[in-house]
Design an enzyme around this catalytic site. Structure first.
Site, PDB file in Angstrom:
ATOM      1  N   HIS A 122      -5.752   0.504 -13.250  1.00 17.21           N
ATOM      2  CA  HIS A 122      -5.732   0.938 -11.843  1.00 17.21           C
ATOM      3  C   HIS A 122      -6.908   1.840 -11.513  1.00 17.21           C
ATOM      4  O   HIS A 122      -7.333   2.643 -12.350  1.00 17.21           O
ATOM      5  CB  HIS A 122      -4.415   1.674 -11.533  1.00 17.21           C
ATOM      6  CG  HIS A 122      -3.276   0.735 -11.321  1.00 17.21           C
ATOM      7  ND1 HIS A 122      -2.680   0.065 -12.358  1.00 17.21           N
ATOM      8  CD2 HIS A 122      -2.647   0.324 -10.191  1.00 17.21           C
ATOM      9  CE1 HIS A 122      -1.728  -0.708 -11.877  1.00 17.21           C
ATOM     10  NE2 HIS A 122      -1.678  -0.574 -10.572  1.00 17.21           N
ATOM     11  N   PRO A 123      -7.394   1.721 -10.302  1.00 18.93           N
ATOM     12  CA  PRO A 123      -8.507   2.583  -9.885  1.00 18.93           C
ATOM     13  C   PRO A 123      -7.997   3.995  -9.604  1.00 18.93           C
ATOM     14  O   PRO A 123      -6.817   4.189  -9.325  1.00 18.93           O
ATOM     15  CB  PRO A 123      -8.974   1.934  -8.582  1.00 18.93           C
ATOM     16  CG  PRO A 123      -7.737   1.295  -8.018  1.00 18.93           C
ATOM     17  CD  PRO A 123      -6.933   0.847  -9.208  1.00 18.93           C
ATOM     18  N   GLU A 168      -4.601  -0.733   0.595  1.00 16.12           N
ATOM     19  CA  GLU A 168      -3.645   0.365   0.450  1.00 16.12           C
ATOM     20  C   GLU A 168      -4.318   1.730   0.639  1.00 16.12           C
ATOM     21  O   GLU A 168      -3.801   2.602   1.323  1.00 16.12           O
ATOM     22  CB  GLU A 168      -2.966   0.273  -0.927  1.00 16.12           C
ATOM     23  CG  GLU A 168      -1.948  -0.862  -0.980  1.00 16.12           C
ATOM     24  CD  GLU A 168      -1.799  -1.490  -2.364  1.00 16.12           C
ATOM     25  OE1 GLU A 168      -1.101  -2.506  -2.456  1.00 16.12           O
ATOM     26  OE2 GLU A 168      -2.388  -0.977  -3.323  1.00 16.12           O
ATOM     27  N   GLN A 169      -5.475   1.905  -0.010  1.00 15.67           N
ATOM     28  CA  GLN A 169      -6.163   3.193   0.099  1.00 15.67           C
ATOM     29  C   GLN A 169      -6.626   3.427   1.540  1.00 15.67           C
ATOM     30  O   GLN A 169      -6.626   4.539   2.040  1.00 15.67           O
ATOM     31  CB  GLN A 169      -7.329   3.267  -0.904  1.00 15.67           C
ATOM     32  CG  GLN A 169      -6.840   3.127  -2.352  1.00 15.67           C
ATOM     33  CD  GLN A 169      -7.653   3.928  -3.374  1.00 15.67           C
ATOM     34  OE1 GLN A 169      -8.457   4.788  -3.022  1.00 15.67           O
ATOM     35  NE2 GLN A 169      -7.414   3.664  -4.651  1.00 15.67           N
ATOM     36  N   PHE A 213      -4.002   8.779 -12.299  1.00 16.89           N
ATOM     37  CA  PHE A 213      -2.829   9.077 -11.478  1.00 16.89           C
ATOM     38  C   PHE A 213      -2.516   7.862 -10.610  1.00 16.89           C
ATOM     39  O   PHE A 213      -3.392   7.354  -9.916  1.00 16.89           O
ATOM     40  CB  PHE A 213      -3.141  10.280 -10.591  1.00 16.89           C
ATOM     41  CG  PHE A 213      -2.103  10.579  -9.546  1.00 16.89           C
ATOM     42  CD1 PHE A 213      -0.873  11.116  -9.897  1.00 16.89           C
ATOM     43  CD2 PHE A 213      -2.363  10.336  -8.199  1.00 16.89           C
ATOM     44  CE1 PHE A 213       0.079  11.407  -8.927  1.00 16.89           C
ATOM     45  CE2 PHE A 213      -1.414  10.627  -7.221  1.00 16.89           C
ATOM     46  CZ  PHE A 213      -0.192  11.163  -7.589  1.00 16.89           C
ATOM     47  N   SER A 268      -5.853  -3.130  -3.405  1.00 17.69           N
ATOM     48  CA  SER A 268      -6.041  -1.680  -3.533  1.00 17.69           C
ATOM     49  C   SER A 268      -6.818  -1.119  -2.349  1.00 17.69           C
ATOM     50  O   SER A 268      -6.515  -0.051  -1.829  1.00 17.69           O
ATOM     51  CB  SER A 268      -6.806  -1.345  -4.818  1.00 17.69           C
ATOM     52  OG  SER A 268      -5.909  -1.266  -5.890  1.00 17.69           O
ATOM     53  N   ALA A 323       2.090   4.980  -5.228  1.00 13.10           N
ATOM     54  CA  ALA A 323       2.190   3.916  -4.224  1.00 13.10           C
ATOM     55  C   ALA A 323       1.897   4.565  -2.878  1.00 13.10           C
ATOM     56  O   ALA A 323       2.789   5.115  -2.236  1.00 13.10           O
ATOM     57  CB  ALA A 323       3.579   3.296  -4.254  1.00 13.10           C
ATOM     58  N   VAL A 324       0.627   4.516  -2.481  1.00 13.10           N
ATOM     59  CA  VAL A 324       0.205   5.308  -1.316  1.00 13.10           C
ATOM     60  C   VAL A 324       0.755   4.755  -0.002  1.00 13.10           C
ATOM     61  O   VAL A 324       0.700   5.432   1.015  1.00 13.10           O
ATOM     62  CB  VAL A 324      -1.334   5.459  -1.216  1.00 13.10           C
ATOM     63  CG1 VAL A 324      -1.847   6.334  -2.333  1.00 13.10           C
ATOM     64  CG2 VAL A 324      -2.019   4.110  -1.203  1.00 13.10           C
TER      65      VAL A 324
END
Ligand SMILES: [Zn+2]
Length: 592
Positions: free
Chosen positions: A72-73, A92-93, A124, A89, A127-128
């Site tokens: 994961h990034p 999501e970000q 870290f 990703s 789930a944003v």
């Protein structure tokens, strides 16, 4: 990215290679998770698919789990800056606003990233998009990040995996074009209701709603309004402040099924404790009304005014009143400001003289069911959204005292002391071991004190509390008896005295088998995993249990199920499942 929505049928009949392609991108650079889960085809439901994916991850080796975490990034990290994130990703970000950080926010997150990596050796993962799928705000992300930096490494590894499953859940919902519409509705109602909070807490953004305060009465009005909007036939606030909505059967002589939970909260509590059990059945009535469907029984949803015993020492006041257990002496209790309950009730316009009339005739009722957030870590750890409650634990509480001899800490040799605190320490270790031995008993020394203790005095007295709970009365009584006889043994051996006073005794409330079976049938019908568990906490169902059959359904909490805490959380996906299970129970009752 393909925009064709996926269906369960298509996934179930696809070749393994095609199916793998259909589930592509769920787990970051790790198609092996989906590959494992596909062995469980045919999936019974989207819920089943989500669970099989989580199981595949649970059953993987620790190395494989860590590799997945490593894939994961970092949040707002180098990959985001260099635009080398996966499409999922990146989306999501972006939703969480991480692509528009101020330089200060960016610096804070970079520092957290490097501290976290240094501490745990993996990035870290959060789930944003959050419990409602809309995206956490940057403040929430930074707070969660800071908090989890303090976690235990083993816990953090598991918490990362749980967040990865949540990320996959939202990605799957997108693939299937699935929206938990009623789950969102219930989640949003709870969010809106949490806008009402008592003075002193509201200013700090904390949720506190205690009996008959202005915020409490605003909550009641909110629930009244929304019950009307849902299509309840009768809505009223009763003599103790319960909000009672009835959705009537086609035949007036039908019996009634009661459900409900409480809308008061502890101080600085969570948004879902109690309230989830009010809004889930309200969402069901909204659907029934929309479909112009009547049930073969009256459906009564009660939002109990008081369960937590915060403003007055009158725990379960709301549900107690319905079984004729409202104690008139409560009326003369005063709150911290000296306001009598009687006056608070009059001020709220409640008719005290009507309280005895609230008592229900059990012969009119089919039973009582209650949905409640679990308030514990069990379902969260198992990756299971729902839990079947087999029994609400019985409990005994005591206030105790050990009396030794206070003496000079410098001149009293170790072998001539009568140290009350050390005797208590020995007992505390025994309490832990003894409860652990049962597997499902719990026992806690929550208060302990050396009154007037001093740094240079051997403790002459020690005051402490005992809280002992077990799923049935016999097991609880054995637990209590063993702890008390150990206390006696310890005190005799150490030459100290002790006193105990029982302050509370509540019987266990085993679920009625027929009602428990109905919840189980509902959970099975959703294709969700079935898990039976006891309730460690007391609930309104315990009171109704005294007069009618009852059974409860638990809903998974996030953040390892923390409750009575602002971190209490649950997803709209899980809330949707609670509504679906409830709907199944309601609409299949006639065929039972
Ligand atoms: Zn509760």
């Amino acid at each position: 990215m393909t925009t064709v929505t996926l269906t369960l049928d298509r996934l179930n009949i696809a070749t393994h290679a095609e199916a793998l392609q259909l589930l592509d991108g769920l787990y970051e650079h790790s198609p092996w998770v989906a590959a494992q889960a596909l062995a469980a085809r045919p999936f019974k439901s989207l819920t089943d698919l989500k669970y099989q994916l989580a199981l595949a991850l649970q059953n993987a080796s620790k190395e494989a789990q860590l590799q997945l975490i490593q894939a994961h990034p970092e949040l707002a990290g180098k990959a985001m800056v260099s635009q080398s994130l996966t499409a999922e990703s990146s989306n999501e970000q972006n939703k969480a606003g991480l692509t528009q950080c101020t330089p200060q926010e960016f610096a804070v997150i970079q520092q957290l990233n490097s501290d976290y990596n240094a501490r745990f050796g993996f990035p870290f993962i959060l789930a944003v998009r959050g419990p409602r799928g809309l995206g956490l705000n940057k403040q929430q992300i930074i707070e969660t990040f800071s908090r989890r930096l303090l976690g235990h490494p083993e816990f953090e590894r598991q918490e990362c995996l749980r967040n990865i499953n949540r990320i996959a859940e939202i990605r799957l919902n997108d693939k299937f074009g699935y929206e938990p519409v009623l789950g969102h509705l219930v989640w949003d109602w709870q969010e809106e209701l949490s806008a009402f909070s008592d003075p002193g807490y509201a200013e700090k953004g904390q949720l506190t709603v205690t009996y008959l305060t202005e915020a409490h009465r605003a909550c009641a009005q909110f629930i009244v309004q929304h019950m009307h909007d849902c299509g309840f036939d009768e809505v009223r606030i009763d003599a103790v402040g319960n909000v009672v909505g009835r959705y009537l059967a086609a035949t007036p002589t039908a019996k009634t099924l009661m459900t409900g939970s409480h809308y008061d909260t502890v101080r600085n509590g969570g948004k879902y404790d109690g309230r989830l059990g009010i809004f889930s059945p309200m969402a069901c009535v909204r659907e029934l009304h929309r479909q112009q469907k009547r049930l073969p029984f009256h459906f009564e949803v009660v939002a109990f005014a008081e369960e937590e015993g915060q403003r007055y020492k009158a725990t379960f006041l709301g549900s107690g009143a319905l079984i004729g257990d409202f104690k008139p002496e409560w009326l003369d209790q005063q709150d911290a400001d000296g306001i009598k309950m009687r006056d608070a009730m009059a001020h709220a316009g409640l008719a005290i003289e009507d309280i005895p009339n609230l008592q229900r005739n059990p012969a009119d009722y089919l039973g009582f069911v209650e949905v409640h957030i679990e308030q514990g870590p069990v379902l969260n750890e198992l990756d299971m959204p729902l839990g079947i409650v087999t029994s609400i634990n019985g409990s005994v509480r005591m206030q105790c005292e050990i009396i030794g001899t206070a003496s000079h800490a410098g001149t009293t040799p170790m072998n001539r002391r009568a140290d009350a605190a050390v005797a208590l320490a020995e007992l505390a270790l025994y309490v832990e071991q003894r409860a652990l031995k049962d597997g499902d008993s719990v026992a806690t020394i929550g208060m302990l004190q050396v009154p007037n203790g001093s740094v240079n005095v051997v403790p002459g007295r020690c005051l402490f509390s005992l809280d002992m709970r077990a799923p049935n009365n016999a097991q609880r009584d054995a637990l209590v008896a063993d702890i008390l006889s150990e206390l006696k043994r310890i005190c005799e051996r150490r030459g100290v005295q002790y006193k105990t006073e029982e302050t509370m005794r509540a019987a266990a409330a085993p679920s009625a088998p027929a009602w428990q079976a109905r919840w189980e049938a509902a959970v099975n019908a959703l294709g969700a995993p079935l898990y039976r568990m006891t309730s460690g906490a007391g609930h309104d169902a315990m009171k109704l249990h005294e007069v009618m059959p009852q059974a409860m359904l638990f809903v998974r909490g996030q953040n390892s199920g923390i409750s009575h805490n602002p971190l209490e959380s649950s997803t709209s996906d899980d809330m949707q499942l609670a509504v679906d299970a409830f709907m199944h129970l309601l609409t299949h009752l006639e065929s039972n």
